[in-house]
Design a protein around this motif. Sequence first.
Motif, PDB file in Angstrom:
ATOM      1  N   PRO A   1       0.838  -1.203   0.000  1.00 22.20           N
ATOM      2  CA  PRO A   1       0.000   0.000   0.000  1.00 22.20           C
ATOM      3  C   PRO A   1       0.871   1.249   0.000  1.00 22.20           C
ATOM      4  CG  PRO A   1       0.057  -0.962   2.188  1.00 22.20           C
ATOM      5  CD  PRO A   1       0.789  -1.915   1.293  1.00 22.20           C
ATOM      6  N   LEU A   2       0.300   2.366  -0.379  1.00 22.18           N
ATOM      7  CA  LEU A   2       1.055   3.616  -0.453  1.00 22.18           C
ATOM      8  C   LEU A   2       1.089   4.372   0.867  1.00 22.18           C
ATOM      9  CD1 LEU A   2      -0.113   4.987  -3.938  1.00 22.18           C
ATOM     10  CD2 LEU A   2       1.950   3.679  -3.388  1.00 22.18           C
ATOM     11  N   ASP A   3       0.315   3.917   1.860  1.00 18.65           N
ATOM     12  CA  ASP A   3       0.216   4.683   3.101  1.00 18.65           C
ATOM     13  C   ASP A   3       0.602   3.890   4.336  1.00 18.65           C
ATOM     14  OD1 ASP A   3      -1.881   2.932   3.135  1.00 18.65           O
ATOM     15  OD2 ASP A   3      -3.427   4.404   3.602  1.00 18.65           O
ATOM     16  N   GLY A   4       1.293   2.764   4.166  1.00 19.92           N
ATOM     17  CA  GLY A   4       1.626   1.915   5.303  1.00 19.92           C
ATOM     18  C   GLY A   4       2.961   2.273   5.926  1.00 19.92           C
ATOM     19  N   MET A   5       3.279   1.559   7.010  1.00 18.57           N
ATOM     20  CA  MET A   5       4.576   1.710   7.671  1.00 18.57           C
ATOM     21  C   MET A   5       4.912   0.396   8.347  1.00 18.57           C
ATOM     22  SD  MET A   5       3.880   3.696  11.295  1.00 18.57           S
ATOM     23  CE  MET A   5       5.441   3.093  11.922  1.00 18.57           C
ATOM     24  N   GLY A   6       6.202   0.224   8.680  1.00 24.48           N
ATOM     25  CA  GLY A   6       6.618  -0.950   9.432  1.00 24.48           C
ATOM     26  C   GLY A   6       6.428  -2.260   8.707  1.00 24.48           C
ATOM     27  N   GLY A   7       6.285  -2.218   7.386  1.00 21.37           N
ATOM     28  CA  GLY A   7       6.108  -3.444   6.627  1.00 21.37           C
ATOM     29  C   GLY A   7       4.681  -3.930   6.538  1.00 21.37           C
ATOM     30  N   SER A   8       3.728  -3.188   7.086  1.00 24.17           N
ATOM     31  CA  SER A   8       2.332  -3.635   7.086  1.00 24.17           C
ATOM     32  C   SER A   8       1.775  -3.656   5.669  1.00 24.17           C
ATOM     33  CB  SER A   8       1.476  -2.728   7.974  1.00 24.17           C
ATOM     34  OG  SER A   8       1.454  -1.404   7.471  1.00 24.17           O
ATOM     35  N   GLY A   9       1.073  -4.728   5.344  1.00 28.91           N
ATOM     36  CA  GLY A   9       0.404  -4.835   4.054  1.00 28.91           C
ATOM     37  C   GLY A   9       1.306  -5.168   2.891  1.00 28.91           C
ATOM     38  N   ILE A  10       2.545  -5.582   3.149  1.00 28.35           N
ATOM     39  CA  ILE A  10       3.472  -5.912   2.070  1.00 28.35           C
ATOM     40  C   ILE A  10       3.424  -7.413   1.793  1.00 28.35           C
ATOM     41  CG2 ILE A  10       5.909  -6.001   1.388  1.00 28.35           C
ATOM     42  CD1 ILE A  10       6.384  -3.449   2.907  1.00 28.35           C
ATOM     43  N   PHE A  11       3.315  -7.757   0.503  1.00 33.78           N
ATOM     44  CA  PHE A  11       3.281  -9.155   0.091  1.00 33.78           C
ATOM     45  C   PHE A  11       4.281  -9.383  -1.029  1.00 33.78           C
ATOM     46  CE2 PHE A  11      -0.867  -8.401   1.926  1.00 33.78           C
ATOM     47  CZ  PHE A  11      -1.153  -9.576   2.616  1.00 33.78           C
ATOM     48  N   ARG A  12       4.909 -10.554  -1.004  1.00 25.92           N
ATOM     49  CA  ARG A  12       5.734 -10.996  -2.122  1.00 25.92           C
ATOM     50  C   ARG A  12       4.893 -11.929  -2.984  1.00 25.92           C
ATOM     51  NH1 ARG A  12      11.215 -14.762  -1.686  1.00 25.92           N
ATOM     52  NH2 ARG A  12      11.670 -14.885  -3.940  1.00 25.92           N
ATOM     53  N   LEU A  13       4.899 -11.703  -4.298  1.00 25.30           N
ATOM     54  CA  LEU A  13       4.125 -12.513  -5.217  1.00 25.30           C
ATOM     55  C   LEU A  13       5.026 -13.106  -6.295  1.00 25.30           C
ATOM     56  CD1 LEU A  13       0.930 -10.349  -5.912  1.00 25.30           C
ATOM     57  CD2 LEU A  13       1.143 -12.325  -4.397  1.00 25.30           C
ATOM     58  N   ARG A  14       4.857 -14.399  -6.539  1.00 25.16           N
ATOM     59  CA  ARG A  14       5.505 -15.066  -7.666  1.00 25.16           C
ATOM     60  C   ARG A  14       4.428 -15.613  -8.591  1.00 25.16           C
ATOM     61  NH1 ARG A  14       9.961 -17.862  -3.756  1.00 25.16           N
ATOM     62  NH2 ARG A  14       8.168 -17.719  -2.371  1.00 25.16           N
ATOM     63  N   THR A  15       4.829 -15.942  -9.796  1.00 29.96           N
ATOM     64  CA  THR A  15       3.837 -16.301 -10.808  1.00 29.96           C
ATOM     65  C   THR A  15       3.049 -17.551 -10.444  1.00 29.96           C
ATOM     66  OG1 THR A  15       5.603 -17.442 -12.023  1.00 29.96           O
ATOM     67  CG2 THR A  15       5.079 -15.182 -12.693  1.00 29.96           C
ATOM     68  N   ASP A  16       3.609 -18.412  -9.583  1.00 26.47           N
ATOM     69  CA  ASP A  16       2.911 -19.641  -9.219  1.00 26.47           C
ATOM     70  C   ASP A  16       2.167 -19.521  -7.891  1.00 26.47           C
ATOM     71  OD1 ASP A  16       5.118 -19.464  -7.590  1.00 26.47           O
ATOM     72  OD2 ASP A  16       5.761 -21.556  -7.859  1.00 26.47           O
ATOM     73  N   ASP A  17       2.059 -18.311  -7.361  1.00 27.15           N
ATOM     74  CA  ASP A  17       1.373 -18.121  -6.083  1.00 27.15           C
ATOM     75  C   ASP A  17      -0.135 -18.359  -6.267  1.00 27.15           C
ATOM     76  OD1 ASP A  17       0.127 -16.967  -3.736  1.00 27.15           O
ATOM     77  OD2 ASP A  17       2.018 -15.930  -3.362  1.00 27.15           O
ATOM     78  N   PRO A  18      -0.731 -19.252  -5.476  1.00 30.06           N
ATOM     79  CA  PRO A  18      -2.161 -19.525  -5.652  1.00 30.06           C
ATOM     80  C   PRO A  18      -3.070 -18.427  -5.101  1.00 30.06           C
ATOM     81  CG  PRO A  18      -1.305 -20.781  -3.802  1.00 30.06           C
ATOM     82  CD  PRO A  18      -0.124 -20.113  -4.442  1.00 30.06           C
ATOM     83  N   ASN A  19      -2.492 -17.437  -4.406  1.00 28.28           N
ATOM     84  CA  ASN A  19      -3.302 -16.406  -3.761  1.00 28.28           C
ATOM     85  C   ASN A  19      -3.199 -15.044  -4.445  1.00 28.28           C
ATOM     86  OD1 ASN A  19      -4.249 -18.027  -1.468  1.00 28.28           O
ATOM     87  ND2 ASN A  19      -2.079 -18.043  -0.877  1.00 28.28           N
ATOM     88  N   ILE A  20      -2.707 -15.001  -5.679  1.00 29.32           N
ATOM     89  CA  ILE A  20      -2.515 -13.723  -6.370  1.00 29.32           C
ATOM     90  C   ILE A  20      -3.801 -12.913  -6.401  1.00 29.32           C
ATOM     91  CG2 ILE A  20      -2.004 -12.615  -8.580  1.00 29.32           C
ATOM     92  CD1 ILE A  20      -0.059 -14.926  -9.151  1.00 29.32           C
ATOM     93  N   GLY A  21      -4.869 -13.535  -6.840  1.00 32.54           N
ATOM     94  CA  GLY A  21      -6.130 -12.812  -6.971  1.00 32.54           C
ATOM     95  C   GLY A  21      -6.621 -12.257  -5.654  1.00 32.54           C
ATOM     96  N   SER A  22      -6.591 -13.083  -4.616  1.00 30.85           N
ATOM     97  CA  SER A  22      -7.083 -12.656  -3.310  1.00 30.85           C
ATOM     98  C   SER A  22      -6.242 -11.512  -2.750  1.00 30.85           C
ATOM     99  CB  SER A  22      -7.073 -13.839  -2.340  1.00 30.85           C
ATOM    100  OG  SER A  22      -7.523 -13.448  -1.064  1.00 30.85           O
ATOM    101  N   ILE A  23      -4.921 -11.611  -2.883  1.00 37.73           N
ATOM    102  CA  ILE A  23      -4.035 -10.576  -2.353  1.00 37.73           C
ATOM    103  C   ILE A  23      -4.257  -9.252  -3.082  1.00 37.73           C
ATOM    104  CG2 ILE A  23      -1.614  -9.848  -2.216  1.00 37.73           C
ATOM    105  CD1 ILE A  23      -0.946 -12.811  -1.607  1.00 37.73           C
ATOM    106  N   LEU A  24      -4.317  -9.304  -4.395  1.00 34.73           N
ATOM    107  CA  LEU A  24      -4.491  -8.065  -5.157  1.00 34.73           C
ATOM    108  C   LEU A  24      -5.869  -7.464  -4.920  1.00 34.73           C
ATOM    109  CD1 LEU A  24      -2.739  -8.851  -8.562  1.00 34.73           C
ATOM    110  CD2 LEU A  24      -1.831  -7.675  -6.548  1.00 34.73           C
TER     111      LEU A  24
END
Length: 314
Positions: free
Chosen positions: A160-183
Amino acid sequence: MRIAVILDPLASLKAYKDTSLAIMRAAAARGHALYVAEQGDLLLRQSRAVLRTRSFEFNGNGPDWYALGPHQEQTPASFDAVLMRKDPPFDNEFLYSTYLLELAQQQGARILNHPASVRDWNEKLAVAQFPELAPAFLVTRDNDLIRQFLAEQGDIVVKPLDGMGGSGIFRLRTDDPNIGSILETLTALGTRTIMAQRYLPQILQGDKRIIMINGHALPYALARIPKAGETRGNLAAGGTGVAQPLSERDHYIAGTVGPELRARGLFLVGLDVIGDHLTEINVTSPTGMVEIAAQTDCDPALTFVEALETLCAG
């Protein structure tokens, strides 16, 4: 000097590691008078900016480690400096504070950091000022475009553009089954803009925090190393802070960014660097001073106060 500091509630601060308190201890040790206020103590009476402050003194290291005087309404211009050290998120209340502080500045107050620059330099988007230093990135709320970016890069971080302390940060790879949900969650179903950056594997050696004071870098960075199984190095996310001398590339990044920070009145800034790339520019309430002081011969808080003395004397 008379210094007013706008803080989060004192009871919420960790006295042993808080950077704002380290600055205040260094200022008190040099004989400066301290006053504290919270964000809600900033107000406007007609066109006149007012700050409701309380005098502040350190009172040892026990449970009652500070003493406060009664509330007093004072103009921000009556202080030698007003330090805005309220933590993000940069929400509407933070935005309104920058408007009031800018009015105070127009009425003669010295506000650090410059409120208009804090407002203009979103801590994530600010890297767009220096694209040659940043990793590949995309800013959008369109999930299809983020998926395309992921397909191009293969491994990305979204935040997110307004977070701090690492909150709301996700790493995504092409084989991640949760891409849709995270985005969908981060963009609130395509209604909230976020940032995607190419993942930098050098994060395993630390997300380096370079502290800039009036455009100049301290000689040591704080490398925040992720704990096992974590993508984020933020101390708030369990990372371990290791102080280390700036590398040649760190010096180059700081030397490139520093003059622009100084020109915009961004007196205290934290640059986040992973490997050879600038990933964020923290202008609200950067931290890391206590950890660097504990591990090196550098005293960032004292350096800050001495620079502030020079600024005010000038």
